[in-house]
Design a protein around this motif. Structure first.
Motif, PDB file in Angstrom:
ATOM      1  N   PRO A   1       0.773  -1.247   0.000  1.00 56.49           N
ATOM      2  CA  PRO A   1       0.000   0.000   0.000  1.00 56.49           C
ATOM      3  C   PRO A   1       0.802   1.293   0.000  1.00 56.49           C
ATOM      4  O   PRO A   1       0.345   2.302  -0.537  1.00 56.49           O
ATOM      5  N   THR A   2       2.006   1.290   0.593  1.00 51.39           N
ATOM      6  CA  THR A   2       2.761   2.537   0.717  1.00 51.39           C
ATOM      7  C   THR A   2       4.175   2.359   0.186  1.00 51.39           C
ATOM      8  O   THR A   2       4.851   1.374   0.520  1.00 51.39           O
ATOM      9  N   ALA A   3       4.616   3.321  -0.612  1.00 50.89           N
ATOM     10  CA  ALA A   3       5.970   3.326  -1.167  1.00 50.89           C
ATOM     11  C   ALA A   3       6.688   4.594  -0.730  1.00 50.89           C
ATOM     12  O   ALA A   3       6.193   5.696  -0.967  1.00 50.89           O
ATOM     13  N   HIS A   4       7.850   4.412  -0.095  1.00 53.59           N
ATOM     14  CA  HIS A   4       8.632   5.555   0.376  1.00 53.59           C
ATOM     15  C   HIS A   4       9.885   5.714  -0.474  1.00 53.59           C
ATOM     16  O   HIS A   4      10.576   4.741  -0.772  1.00 53.59           O
ATOM     17  N   GLY A   5      10.196   6.956  -0.811  1.00 57.45           N
ATOM     18  CA  GLY A   5      11.355   7.241  -1.640  1.00 57.45           C
ATOM     19  C   GLY A   5      12.646   7.419  -0.865  1.00 57.45           C
ATOM     20  O   GLY A   5      13.643   7.887  -1.420  1.00 57.45           O
ATOM     21  N   SER A   6      12.638   7.046   0.406  1.00 56.27           N
ATOM     22  CA  SER A   6      13.871   7.066   1.206  1.00 56.27           C
ATOM     23  C   SER A   6      13.719   6.051   2.326  1.00 56.27           C
ATOM     24  O   SER A   6      12.599   5.724   2.755  1.00 56.27           O
ATOM     25  N   TYR A   7      14.840   5.573   2.826  1.00 53.56           N
ATOM     26  CA  TYR A   7      14.824   4.631   3.947  1.00 53.56           C
ATOM     27  C   TYR A   7      14.386   5.338   5.226  1.00 53.56           C
ATOM     28  O   TYR A   7      13.731   4.746   6.087  1.00 53.56           O
ATOM     29  N   GLU A   8      14.737   6.606   5.344  1.00 56.18           N
ATOM     30  CA  GLU A   8      14.342   7.379   6.519  1.00 56.18           C
ATOM     31  C   GLU A   8      12.827   7.467   6.636  1.00 56.18           C
ATOM     32  O   GLU A   8      12.260   7.327   7.724  1.00 56.18           O
ATOM     33  N   ASP A   9      12.164   7.704   5.507  1.00 54.37           N
ATOM     34  CA  ASP A   9      10.703   7.790   5.525  1.00 54.37           C
ATOM     35  C   ASP A   9      10.079   6.431   5.848  1.00 54.37           C
ATOM     36  O   ASP A   9       9.050   6.354   6.531  1.00 54.37           O
ATOM     37  N   LEU A  10      10.688   5.366   5.362  1.00 54.81           N
ATOM     38  CA  LEU A  10      10.159   4.036   5.644  1.00 54.81           C
ATOM     39  C   LEU A  10      10.183   3.742   7.140  1.00 54.81           C
ATOM     40  O   LEU A  10       9.164   3.315   7.710  1.00 54.81           O
ATOM     41  N   VAL A  11      11.332   3.936   7.789  1.00 52.75           N
ATOM     42  CA  VAL A  11      11.419   3.576   9.206  1.00 52.75           C
ATOM     43  C   VAL A  11      10.589   4.518  10.079  1.00 52.75           C
ATOM     44  O   VAL A  11      10.222   4.160  11.202  1.00 52.75           O
ATOM     45  N   ALA A  12      10.282   5.705   9.573  1.00 51.81           N
ATOM     46  CA  ALA A  12       9.461   6.655  10.323  1.00 51.81           C
ATOM     47  C   ALA A  12       7.966   6.397  10.147  1.00 51.81           C
ATOM     48  O   ALA A  12       7.147   7.007  10.844  1.00 51.81           O
ATOM     49  N   ASP A  13       7.597   5.499   9.268  1.00 53.00           N
ATOM     50  CA  ASP A  13       6.193   5.203   8.981  1.00 53.00           C
ATOM     51  C   ASP A  13       5.533   4.610  10.229  1.00 53.00           C
ATOM     52  O   ASP A  13       5.920   3.531  10.688  1.00 53.00           O
ATOM     53  N   PRO A  14       4.519   5.266  10.775  1.00 55.30           N
ATOM     54  CA  PRO A  14       3.888   4.754  12.001  1.00 55.30           C
ATOM     55  C   PRO A  14       3.105   3.468  11.793  1.00 55.30           C
ATOM     56  O   PRO A  14       2.741   2.791  12.772  1.00 55.30           O
ATOM     57  N   ASN A  15       2.846   3.095  10.549  1.00 56.78           N
ATOM     58  CA  ASN A  15       2.106   1.871  10.258  1.00 56.78           C
ATOM     59  C   ASN A  15       3.010   0.647  10.116  1.00 56.78           C
ATOM     60  O   ASN A  15       2.525  -0.447   9.821  1.00 56.78           O
ATOM     61  N   VAL A  16       4.314   0.840  10.310  1.00 53.12           N
ATOM     62  CA  VAL A  16       5.285  -0.245  10.181  1.00 53.12           C
ATOM     63  C   VAL A  16       5.804  -0.630  11.564  1.00 53.12           C
ATOM     64  O   VAL A  16       6.209   0.227  12.347  1.00 53.12           O
ATOM     65  N   ASP A  17       5.793  -1.932  11.851  1.00 51.15           N
ATOM     66  CA  ASP A  17       6.284  -2.438  13.133  1.00 51.15           C
ATOM     67  C   ASP A  17       7.669  -3.062  13.041  1.00 51.15           C
ATOM     68  O   ASP A  17       8.446  -3.007  13.989  1.00 51.15           O
ATOM     69  N   ALA A  18       7.957  -3.711  11.908  1.00 54.01           N
ATOM     70  CA  ALA A  18       9.216  -4.440  11.750  1.00 54.01           C
ATOM     71  C   ALA A  18       9.796  -4.159  10.376  1.00 54.01           C
ATOM     72  O   ALA A  18       9.058  -4.031   9.387  1.00 54.01           O
ATOM     73  N   ILE A  19      11.101  -4.079  10.316  1.00 57.70           N
ATOM     74  CA  ILE A  19      11.800  -3.767   9.073  1.00 57.70           C
ATOM     75  C   ILE A  19      12.639  -4.965   8.643  1.00 57.70           C
ATOM     76  O   ILE A  19      13.387  -5.536   9.444  1.00 57.70           O
ATOM     77  N   TYR A  20      12.504  -5.335   7.374  1.00 57.17           N
ATOM     78  CA  TYR A  20      13.390  -6.331   6.777  1.00 57.17           C
ATOM     79  C   TYR A  20      14.460  -5.582   5.992  1.00 57.17           C
ATOM     80  O   TYR A  20      14.149  -4.867   5.024  1.00 57.17           O
ATOM     81  N   VAL A  21      15.717  -5.689   6.422  1.00 58.46           N
ATOM     82  CA  VAL A  21      16.834  -4.992   5.780  1.00 58.46           C
ATOM     83  C   VAL A  21      17.391  -5.880   4.672  1.00 58.46           C
ATOM     84  O   VAL A  21      17.977  -6.931   4.934  1.00 58.46           O
TER      85      VAL A  21
END
Length: 330
Positions: free
Chosen positions: A51-71
């Motif tokens: 549903p959501t595409a971020h143009g930077s990694y900073e925006d991705l990790v700041a997304d309040p709808n995300v709980d876990a990050i796969y690096v």
């Protein structure tokens, strides 16, 4: 699987496509993807229905709808991107090799502990059905005392100097990209070695083309490990004990079959570890289990073991003269 956690995919390369496919096929929730460019993130999100595409990694990790990050970025960036996610309050599943060296691994693990967050190395092999069963057999003593482990990871990938695996700036070489599998496998069965002997040959770009290792465990056991990036090998593994052995079929580190023999060479078990998808969903399920249980480490592959494995890889690199320009190891 559980819909408790919403995943964010950091990076849009080949390995990210594999993990994402397995997550979606097995009912995990992916809330967002992040890339260095909006175009790449949009393309990935459209392909997988994210549903959501971020143009930077900073925006991705700041997304309040995300709980876990796969690096899913190349390993020279794992420390940076894992810390980015942890500092944003996200649990993290980090591709292997976990980092470039043990010092970086310790930074990531200590920060996760400070923040009471899960950081898990994405060594997917540890969580596959055949490896779960093999650990049960080893622990039960069905093989007796383990005396020998042998495993190879030899792939005919590319000798193009521009290929990622031949680029020292991207952590190239057989060891960190391919050799991590049999090294981690040996740790899984025998633990940390008491001594290491390693030799290698190099590419024209001065990364390791082929590396062979012998791990010793005092008078009890030895492991023979081999990895190559320009030759296709058998990709099989064998565990030999005083009361029997297990021969893991090609490709040993992926969902596969094995045969167990008793001490006289009689077949006593044949195991089929086939799964749907590639099998990368199990590591994500384990991260979710840890979060649900309020734990930050397991006994399958703890953060401290990931650090120890990196320390072993550091010693192998020292012995074979494999250095990287981004690391200050003088």
């Amino acid at each position: 699987m559980s819909d408790q956690l919403a995943w964010g995919i950091l990076g849009t390369g080949w390995i990210a496509t594999l993990q994402t496919s397995d997550l979606l096929e097995h009912g995990f929730k992916i809330a967002a993807v992040g890339s260095r460019t909006q175009e790449s993130a949009d393309k990935f999100a459209a392909e997988y229905g994210i549903p959501t595409a971020h143009g930077s990694y900073e925006d991705l990790v700041a997304d309040p709808n995300v709980d876990a990050i796969y690096v899913a970025t190349p390993h020279p960036f794992h420390e940076e991107h894992a810390l980015l996610a942890l500092n944003a309050g996200k649990h993290v599943l980090v591709e292997k090799a976990f980092t470039m060296n043990a010092a970086q691994a310790e930074n990531v693990v200590s920060r996760a502990a400070e923040l009471n967050l899960v950081v898990l190395e994405a060594m997917w092999t540890r969580y596959l059905p055949h490896m779960v069963r093999i650990r049960e057999l080893v622990k039960s003593g069905a093989l007796g005392t383990i005396r020998s482990v042998m495993a190879d990871h030899n792939q005919n990938i590319s000798m193009d100097p521009l290929h990622r695996l031949n680029n020292p700036l991207l952590g190239g070489g057989a060891l960190l990209d391919l050799g991590i599998y049999p090294v981690s496998f040996t740790y899984d069965i025998l633990g940390a070695p008491t001594s290491i002997v390693a030799v290698a040959t190099k590419t024209v770009t001065n990364v390791d083309r082929q590396t062979s290792m012998i791990f010793s465990y005092g008078d009890e056991a030895q492991a023979v490990i081999q990895t190559t990036l320009d030759l296709r090998g058998p990709t099989r593994a064998v565990i030999v004990g005083s009361e029997g052995r297990i021969e893991i079929d090609e490709t040993w580190y992926a969902p596969t079959t094995y045969t167990r023999f008793d001490g006289d060479g009689t077949i006593v078990e044949e195991f089929d570890g086939s799964v749907t998808g590639r099998g990368m969903q199990f590591q994500a399920a384990e991260l979710e289990r840890l979060v649900t249980a309020g734990e930050i480490a397991n006994d399958i592959l703890s953060p401290s073991e990931s650090v120890e494995i990196m320390r072993t890889l550091d010693e192998v690199r020292r012995q074979i003269g494999l250095t990287y320009p981004m690391l200050d190891e003088s």
